[in-house]
Design a protein around this motif. Sequence first.
Motif, PDB file in Angstrom:
ATOM      1  N   PRO A   4       9.380  33.482  37.244  1.00 29.18           N
ATOM      2  CA  PRO A   4      10.480  34.213  36.698  1.00 29.18           C
ATOM      3  C   PRO A   4      11.615  33.522  36.217  1.00 29.18           C
ATOM      4  N   SER A   5      12.616  33.776  35.123  1.00 28.16           N
ATOM      5  CA  SER A   5      13.669  33.110  34.788  1.00 28.16           C
ATOM      6  C   SER A   5      14.992  33.306  35.717  1.00 28.16           C
ATOM      7  N   ASP A   6      15.478  32.351  35.707  1.00 25.51           N
ATOM      8  CA  ASP A   6      16.943  32.137  36.440  1.00 25.51           C
ATOM      9  C   ASP A   6      17.809  33.084  35.445  1.00 25.51           C
ATOM     10  N   PRO A   7      19.137  33.592  35.857  1.00 19.81           N
ATOM     11  CA  PRO A   7      20.113  34.264  34.811  1.00 19.81           C
ATOM     12  C   PRO A   7      20.396  33.107  33.772  1.00 19.81           C
ATOM     13  N   ASP A   8      20.892  33.945  32.731  1.00 18.88           N
ATOM     14  CA  ASP A   8      21.201  33.150  31.415  1.00 18.88           C
ATOM     15  C   ASP A   8      21.944  32.014  31.354  1.00 18.88           C
ATOM     16  N   GLU A   9      23.163  32.620  32.053  1.00 17.71           N
ATOM     17  CA  GLU A   9      24.196  31.747  32.342  1.00 17.71           C
ATOM     18  C   GLU A   9      23.931  30.326  33.064  1.00 17.71           C
ATOM     19  N   GLU A  10      23.079  30.617  33.903  1.00 19.59           N
ATOM     20  CA  GLU A  10      22.514  29.133  34.710  1.00 19.59           C
ATOM     21  C   GLU A  10      21.941  28.363  33.722  1.00 19.59           C
ATOM     22  N   VAL A  11      20.682  29.059  32.991  1.00 22.85           N
ATOM     23  CA  VAL A  11      19.926  28.207  32.106  1.00 22.85           C
ATOM     24  C   VAL A  11      21.055  27.441  31.091  1.00 22.85           C
ATOM     25  N   VAL A  12      21.916  28.247  30.512  1.00 25.35           N
ATOM     26  CA  VAL A  12      22.820  27.400  29.660  1.00 25.35           C
ATOM     27  C   VAL A  12      23.477  26.377  30.261  1.00 25.35           C
ATOM     28  N   HIS A  13      23.996  26.382  31.674  1.00 26.31           N
ATOM     29  CA  HIS A  13      24.602  25.481  32.214  1.00 26.31           C
ATOM     30  C   HIS A  13      23.780  24.280  32.374  1.00 26.31           C
ATOM     31  N   ARG A  14      22.429  24.381  32.959  1.00 31.37           N
ATOM     32  CA  ARG A  14      21.443  23.206  33.039  1.00 31.37           C
ATOM     33  C   ARG A  14      21.374  22.581  31.656  1.00 31.37           C
ATOM     34  N   ALA A  15      21.209  23.270  30.702  1.00 31.63           N
ATOM     35  CA  ALA A  15      20.860  22.582  29.530  1.00 31.63           C
ATOM     36  C   ALA A  15      21.886  21.905  28.820  1.00 31.63           C
ATOM     37  N   LYS A  16      23.299  22.428  29.053  1.00 31.87           N
ATOM     38  CA  LYS A  16      24.391  21.371  28.596  1.00 31.87           C
ATOM     39  C   LYS A  16      24.615  20.270  29.392  1.00 31.87           C
ATOM     40  N   TYR A  17      24.191  20.521  30.779  1.00 32.31           N
ATOM     41  CA  TYR A  17      24.595  19.515  31.734  1.00 32.31           C
ATOM     42  C   TYR A  17      23.630  18.143  31.457  1.00 32.31           C
ATOM     43  N   LEU A  18      22.297  18.627  31.082  1.00 35.76           N
ATOM     44  CA  LEU A  18      21.351  17.683  30.559  1.00 35.76           C
ATOM     45  C   LEU A  18      21.509  16.892  29.259  1.00 35.76           C
ATOM     46  N   LEU A  19      22.244  17.708  28.466  1.00 39.07           N
ATOM     47  CA  LEU A  19      22.699  17.194  27.160  1.00 39.07           C
ATOM     48  C   LEU A  19      23.671  15.978  27.533  1.00 39.07           C
ATOM     49  N   GLU A  20      24.328  15.929  28.396  1.00 36.77           N
ATOM     50  CA  GLU A  20      25.462  15.162  28.808  1.00 36.77           C
ATOM     51  C   GLU A  20      24.725  13.940  29.644  1.00 36.77           C
ATOM     52  N   ASN A  21      23.832  14.294  30.571  1.00 39.79           N
ATOM     53  CA  ASN A  21      23.134  13.437  31.432  1.00 39.79           C
ATOM     54  C   ASN A  21      21.853  12.935  31.728  1.00 39.79           C
TER      55      ASN A  21
END
Length: 256
Positions: A123-140
């Motif tokens: 199952p997928s996690d909530p959308d806001e958590e998904v976006v947070h991970r993607a943006k965090y990994l974009l920087e790190n």
Amino acid sequence: MGWFSNRIDRQNLKPGDHIYTWRTAYIYAHHGIYVGDDTVIHFTRHGQEVGTGTVLDSLLIKKGPARSYVPCSTCDITGGDNGVISTCLNCFLAGGVLCLFEYGVSSAHFLAQPRGGTCTFAPSDPDEEVVHRAKYLLENGFGGYNLFKSNCEHFANYCKTGLLVVNRGTIGQSGQAESIIRGPLVAMVQTAALRLAATNVFGMAATYVGLYCANRYASDIGITKNVVKVRVEELTQGLATGLLQLAEPQVPATHQ
């Protein structure tokens, strides 16, 4: 969308969606996370969408995706130092068809797919958590790109679920890699061993398909037991130090 097509219209996209598009006559698919504002975050090998860094690349993809469009002037499709890049949706698609990766699917739906890398039991996690991970990994960053153990599909799967398939400290194989490489090879070897027992070509074909499907099923992130939940901050810190601080294995996702 239906069981045999994951195509989706742009107007139906929402932030947090895991999207993909097929490249070069359906040889492979490129995956990413749509974060809104016509923007996709995806993982590459320093801008190259698929590759091993070896001579094998010439056998896989000689010229990369066939781009039938003119890249926009604002996107950097050559990639950053860490391989995670942000581009507009048009540059991500590169003239290809937009498809939506599905989560929490049933066994019937999963096995009806002719190729891996289109859906998962997890199952997928909530959308806001998904976006947070993607943006965090974009920087790190998401560590070093590896076609079989850490590719664009692994990146998108992790952003959606926070789960990693770990085997002796290395990220596990994606559904797409499993489908294209390991699945058929394992099935072919096993089928060859059973050739003497097969009475006709139809029996051999059925055996091959059965073994192939079973291998895809067992390796899915929602089924395999080698799954751990990792906070994105812990992931990037662990990758930076070479030591991943992993949580206890999660119970495989239930499915219909």
